[in-house]
Motif scaffolding. Sequence first.
Motif, PDB file in Angstrom:
ATOM      1  N   ALA A 657       0.938  -1.541  -0.059  1.00 24.05           N
ATOM      2  CA  ALA A 657       0.281  -0.022  -0.110  1.00 24.05           C
ATOM      3  C   ALA A 657       1.132   0.860   0.112  1.00 24.05           C
ATOM      4  O   ALA A 657       1.955   1.309   0.642  1.00 24.05           O
ATOM      5  CB  ALA A 657      -0.667   0.091   1.130  1.00 24.05           C
ATOM      6  N   THR A 658       0.592   2.286  -1.272  1.00 25.82           N
ATOM      7  CA  THR A 658       1.148   3.105  -1.128  1.00 25.82           C
ATOM      8  C   THR A 658       0.175   4.649  -0.231  1.00 25.82           C
ATOM      9  O   THR A 658      -0.918   4.490  -1.120  1.00 25.82           O
ATOM     10  CB  THR A 658       2.159   3.884  -2.267  1.00 25.82           C
ATOM     11  N   LEU A 659       0.940   5.550   0.054  1.00 25.05           N
ATOM     12  CA  LEU A 659       0.171   6.868   1.006  1.00 25.05           C
ATOM     13  C   LEU A 659       0.884   7.641   0.538  1.00 25.05           C
ATOM     14  O   LEU A 659       1.957   7.640   0.008  1.00 25.05           O
ATOM     15  CB  LEU A 659      -0.342   6.758   2.202  1.00 25.05           C
ATOM     16  N   PHE A 660       0.557   8.557   0.357  1.00 24.51           N
ATOM     17  CA  PHE A 660       1.039  10.594   0.175  1.00 24.51           C
ATOM     18  C   PHE A 660      -0.184  11.313   0.567  1.00 24.51           C
ATOM     19  O   PHE A 660      -1.574  11.035   1.266  1.00 24.51           O
ATOM     20  CB  PHE A 660       1.034  10.620  -1.344  1.00 24.51           C
ATOM     21  N   THR A 661       0.872  12.392   0.849  1.00 23.34           N
ATOM     22  CA  THR A 661      -0.244  13.090   1.484  1.00 23.34           C
ATOM     23  C   THR A 661       0.757  14.950   1.190  1.00 23.34           C
ATOM     24  O   THR A 661       1.755  14.483   0.582  1.00 23.34           O
ATOM     25  CB  THR A 661      -0.956  13.677   2.978  1.00 23.34           C
ATOM     26  N   PHE A 662       0.062  15.926   1.001  1.00 19.91           N
ATOM     27  CA  PHE A 662       0.986  17.107   1.234  1.00 19.91           C
ATOM     28  C   PHE A 662       0.611  18.574   1.533  1.00 19.91           C
ATOM     29  O   PHE A 662      -0.491  18.154   2.495  1.00 19.91           O
ATOM     30  CB  PHE A 662       1.430  17.136  -1.001  1.00 19.91           C
ATOM     31  N   GLY A 663       0.959  19.624   1.692  1.00 17.22           N
ATOM     32  CA  GLY A 663       0.409  20.774   2.664  1.00 17.22           C
ATOM     33  C   GLY A 663       1.639  21.822   2.573  1.00 17.22           C
ATOM     34  O   GLY A 663       2.505  21.610   1.880  1.00 17.22           O
ATOM     35  N   ASP A 664       1.238  22.522   3.188  1.00 13.41           N
ATOM     36  CA  ASP A 664       3.015  23.687   3.976  1.00 13.41           C
ATOM     37  C   ASP A 664       3.144  23.411   5.198  1.00 13.41           C
ATOM     38  O   ASP A 664       2.438  23.260   6.135  1.00 13.41           O
ATOM     39  CB  ASP A 664       1.990  24.765   3.421  1.00 13.41           C
ATOM     40  N   ILE A 665       4.198  24.236   5.377  1.00 15.18           N
ATOM     41  CA  ILE A 665       4.498  24.258   7.060  1.00 15.18           C
ATOM     42  C   ILE A 665       5.516  25.140   7.291  1.00 15.18           C
ATOM     43  O   ILE A 665       6.408  25.983   5.836  1.00 15.18           O
ATOM     44  CB  ILE A 665       5.293  22.904   7.466  1.00 15.18           C
ATOM     45  N   GLN A 666       5.172  25.572   8.510  1.00 20.22           N
ATOM     46  CA  GLN A 666       5.872  26.940   8.706  1.00 20.22           C
ATOM     47  C   GLN A 666       7.559  26.662   9.831  1.00 20.22           C
ATOM     48  O   GLN A 666       7.658  25.459   9.926  1.00 20.22           O
ATOM     49  CB  GLN A 666       4.836  28.549   9.337  1.00 20.22           C
ATOM     50  N   GLN A 667       7.964  27.751   9.703  1.00 22.89           N
ATOM     51  CA  GLN A 667       9.367  27.117  10.847  1.00 22.89           C
ATOM     52  C   GLN A 667       8.484  27.286  11.814  1.00 22.89           C
ATOM     53  O   GLN A 667       7.921  27.872  12.638  1.00 22.89           O
ATOM     54  CB  GLN A 667      10.228  29.151  10.829  1.00 22.89           C
ATOM     55  N   ASP A 668       9.235  26.297  12.860  1.00 21.42           N
ATOM     56  CA  ASP A 668       9.318  26.027  13.950  1.00 21.42           C
ATOM     57  C   ASP A 668       7.892  25.513  14.386  1.00 21.42           C
ATOM     58  O   ASP A 668       7.139  25.498  15.342  1.00 21.42           O
ATOM     59  CB  ASP A 668       9.617  27.119  15.275  1.00 21.42           C
ATOM     60  N   ARG A 708      20.235  27.369   1.525  1.00 17.30           N
ATOM     61  CA  ARG A 708      18.755  26.882   1.701  1.00 17.30           C
ATOM     62  C   ARG A 708      18.597  26.641   3.288  1.00 17.30           C
ATOM     63  O   ARG A 708      18.422  27.164   4.074  1.00 17.30           O
ATOM     64  CB  ARG A 708      18.966  24.982   2.014  1.00 17.30           C
ATOM     65  N   SER A 709      16.822  27.683   3.270  1.00 13.90           N
ATOM     66  CA  SER A 709      16.439  28.423   3.654  1.00 13.90           C
ATOM     67  C   SER A 709      15.851  27.230   4.292  1.00 13.90           C
ATOM     68  O   SER A 709      15.173  27.347   6.246  1.00 13.90           O
ATOM     69  CB  SER A 709      15.493  30.019   3.055  1.00 13.90           C
ATOM     70  N   ALA A 710      14.751  26.282   3.578  1.00 14.50           N
ATOM     71  CA  ALA A 710      13.933  24.893   4.990  1.00 14.50           C
ATOM     72  C   ALA A 710      14.491  23.768   5.228  1.00 14.50           C
ATOM     73  O   ALA A 710      15.008  23.955   3.588  1.00 14.50           O
ATOM     74  CB  ALA A 710      13.025  25.398   4.658  1.00 14.50           C
ATOM     75  N   THR A 711      15.107  23.528   6.183  1.00 10.73           N
ATOM     76  CA  THR A 711      15.147  22.008   6.831  1.00 10.73           C
ATOM     77  C   THR A 711      14.124  21.484   6.717  1.00 10.73           C
ATOM     78  O   THR A 711      13.676  21.974   8.226  1.00 10.73           O
ATOM     79  CB  THR A 711      15.974  21.897   7.408  1.00 10.73           C
ATOM     80  N   LEU A 712      13.892  20.191   6.621  1.00 12.92           N
ATOM     81  CA  LEU A 712      12.381  19.316   6.952  1.00 12.92           C
ATOM     82  C   LEU A 712      13.215  18.303   7.535  1.00 12.92           C
ATOM     83  O   LEU A 712      14.030  18.192   6.931  1.00 12.92           O
ATOM     84  CB  LEU A 712      11.625  19.500   5.790  1.00 12.92           C
ATOM     85  N   LEU A 764       4.349   9.512  12.178  1.00  7.29           N
ATOM     86  CA  LEU A 764       5.285  10.230  11.831  1.00  7.29           C
ATOM     87  C   LEU A 764       4.804  11.678  12.670  1.00  7.29           C
ATOM     88  O   LEU A 764       3.932  12.254  12.217  1.00  7.29           O
ATOM     89  CB  LEU A 764       5.051  10.166  10.345  1.00  7.29           C
ATOM     90  N   ARG A 765       5.829  12.757  12.593  1.00  8.98           N
ATOM     91  CA  ARG A 765       6.102  14.182  12.264  1.00  8.98           C
ATOM     92  C   ARG A 765       7.562  14.357  11.046  1.00  8.98           C
ATOM     93  O   ARG A 765       8.129  13.976  11.273  1.00  8.98           O
ATOM     94  CB  ARG A 765       6.372  14.747  13.611  1.00  8.98           C
ATOM     95  N   VAL A 766       6.436  15.750  10.683  1.00  9.08           N
ATOM     96  CA  VAL A 766       7.694  16.251   9.365  1.00  9.08           C
ATOM     97  C   VAL A 766       7.889  17.531  10.586  1.00  9.08           C
ATOM     98  O   VAL A 766       6.790  18.288  10.714  1.00  9.08           O
ATOM     99  CB  VAL A 766       6.729  16.473   8.136  1.00  9.08           C
ATOM    100  N   ALA A 767       8.773  18.404  11.004  1.00  7.39           N
ATOM    101  CA  ALA A 767       9.694  19.187  11.351  1.00  7.39           C
ATOM    102  C   ALA A 767      10.023  20.576  10.214  1.00  7.39           C
ATOM    103  O   ALA A 767      10.855  20.154   9.540  1.00  7.39           O
ATOM    104  CB  ALA A 767       9.867  18.716  12.107  1.00  7.39           C
ATOM    105  N   CYS A 768       9.604  21.575  11.396  1.00  9.83           N
ATOM    106  CA  CYS A 768      10.395  22.666   9.644  1.00  9.83           C
ATOM    107  C   CYS A 768      11.179  23.659  10.446  1.00  9.83           C
ATOM    108  O   CYS A 768      10.604  24.062  11.996  1.00  9.83           O
ATOM    109  CB  CYS A 768       8.976  23.408   8.946  1.00  9.83           C
TER     110      CYS A 768
END
Length: 817
Positions: A657-668, A708-712, A764-768
């Motif tokens: 099974a493959t899942l995907f998601t997308f969005g926008d994230i801000q600093q901290d 590179r301004s944004a590190t995720l 999971l968590r995606v941090a910026c």
Amino acid sequence: MAAQPAAQASMALRADPDGIAPERALVFEVAGSVGDFYSQVGRIQGLEFLLEDDADFEPNDDFHTLQTKQGEQVRGDKPVGGRLYMAMPDMRALREILSLWDRYRQGQDMPYGFAPWRTLFDMLSDLRAWGPQDRVLPETLAYWRERIADRPHDPVRFEVEMWFYERAERRAKAIANIEGQLAELGGRVVTSAVIEPIRYHGVLVDLPPQRVEELIDHPDVTLARLDDIMYLRPQSVAAIAEPEDDGEISEAGGAPAPAGDPIAALLDGVPLANHQRLAGRLILDDPDDFAARTPAAKRSHGTSMASLIVHGDLQAGEEPLDRPLYVRPVMLFDAASNAETTPPDRLPLDVVYLAVRRLLEGEGAEPASAPSVVVINLSLGDLNRPFAGRISPWARLMDWLSFRYRVLFLVSAGNVRSWLPIREFATTADWAAASPEAREAAIISALNSEKAARTLLSPAEGLNAIAVGAWHADEFAAAPDAFHLKDPFPNGGLPNVSSGVGLGFRQTVKPDLLFDGGRELVRASEDEGHVWLAVDGGGAYAGQMSAAPDAGATGRLDYQRRTVGTSNATALLTRSAARIYDSMVEAGYDIPRTHAAVLIKALLVHGAAWGDAGEKLDGAFGPAGRDWQRHRDNISRFLGYGRPNIDRVLDCAAERATLFTFGDIQQDTQDEFDIPLPPSIEGSTELRRLTMTLAWLTPVNARHQQYRSATLEMLPAGDKTYSLAVERLSGQPTHFAVNRGTLSHGIFEGESAVAFLDGGMLKLRVACRAQAGPLDDRVPFAVAISIETGVGSGIPIYDEVRDAVQPAVRATAGAAR
């Protein structure tokens, strides 16, 4: 030292050099860890960052790293250091620091209050004011010599990269200064370009050969002494030589005409738009009328790239894309070199910048010509600028355009067609008599030894783009043998010999992917006591088939020919990107224009793996020992993240099974995701695999050393083994390497019976976080996750995950596929 207050003025190391005059620039040649240098310089007030060069220096008795062997610390053989450019707030402070450096070199004590400078000086091999030796680069001297040798009586054309000034009137003054100097020398300004968002000011100039010879002999005179000049560089040029093979007659295609808006664009040579394979399938936008300067019989590269994107390798018999392809010519035919090239009287950077703006924003009162486009194919590279540590203006432009317009650039890694020395064989007879395995081992060894001279062509080092290398594969069945050519990798499974190698800027994983670029054969000769190899461009014995112009200029529109290279690989990956997008649309997903590019980026990489090639190079490069990270980075130079299996993304399987998601994230901030695990895995000893891919488009800050301004980062939000008892596989880029760019791709496996934790969720968590100064923009990102067991396991992964996740996820982003 009464000047202490000036040198230690209350001005900490800053990211913004606005207003810094170039005459106040200092060059720090660091011998040791650049990271340690940054740590120390942060303790000293008064320095402002200008730019950084990743240039390494060979270790010597004074400057080297230490490594432990048999319990003892000994001098290591790793290259050390780098070159950084900083500026002082005024000339008095600059002179004082140079005076301190002189005292240090003479072994004198530092004045009171300047002790931190001694620690800093201990890390340097040199410190000097910016001067002619920094403006005139070694590659420029080599270019000048070669250019004069080829055309001794013609003016020498080269580029001047200016220090960027914020105010237009100051830039005009700088241009006037150069024009005046050139006039005195008998030269002229051909054209210039200013691209403010990336702080670029470039000038294309002509200079009489005798004046250039004066610069070669004395690179500290005339132009090299102008403070407004940052660098004198070779002319940037992308050039594709005409194929030697004339091609053959092709069969007519009968597929329905395309429909809908284009989502892929090709920036390349002029295509033969009325070729029977392309007629009605292209949207040709040629405002510069390059077609008028390119005879139909010479429209080879643009025709081939368009054909490969639309049809794939014609030998595979695939259906054409359902959508039209937008094509904007950025090259024309140059009769003097018998090649398709970027316009010789313009800066390629400016040509591409204006083309993309017209494509996605419009010109003046005219609207955007193809605003639906989210993927741009750039199968071009600057032949005079192989990547050497410092990010190029062209790559900076790609990064800025990508984030500004939310578009994905697919860029060819470049083909390095210079002769490859094979020192294991003394004669061509020895080479021909050797086993295929022995020849393959010798080629791999030679590529590893020569990797520093076979690097990517700019702009492939760009962070937001996907750089594409060429995989040794095509669809040419039952190809005949050639007595004068050898297949270097008869069993396939490796990059082509000429495919440019990484790493990229700040040691990022580059090329990102390898994709089929045709089987590239080699021919051998002998000189200097050993064999040398040259690559063949495809034709009767190997390669990928695509539409071609009639080389005989008889007007036929049904020719085709075989070619090989990273351009082909990039075109085929662009085709895959279009297929992925359409498959999501057909499945009912609503993918907004703002996030289509970053989602495609994640899904293109998601099916990539080193596979057997990783094991082969791991063995060929010798034991990793304690330096396993450098060893793995070396494999990444050649393989990137590997060759993607696009069908794994497009097709469903009962056990995956493959899942995907997308969005926008801000600093901290961070986004968390809870993914239901298939109940049938719990307690199972079946081998299970977890593949996770995070992609984003970062803003960039050319005025900051980190760029590179944004590190995720994608991290576990619960159990450290993701409730699946899986561990990261060793045969892939290291977890350090994947955090350097804008792609994080990892494969994890395990087979221990385990009880689910975290309520049966993969958390999971995606941090910026900001990396190059304040991050005011929202950063678009996409995540792809695959959970699978072996084929035939009988575990219904797809059904169980789909039933659990689809109602929740479809409402926000994506769902199980």
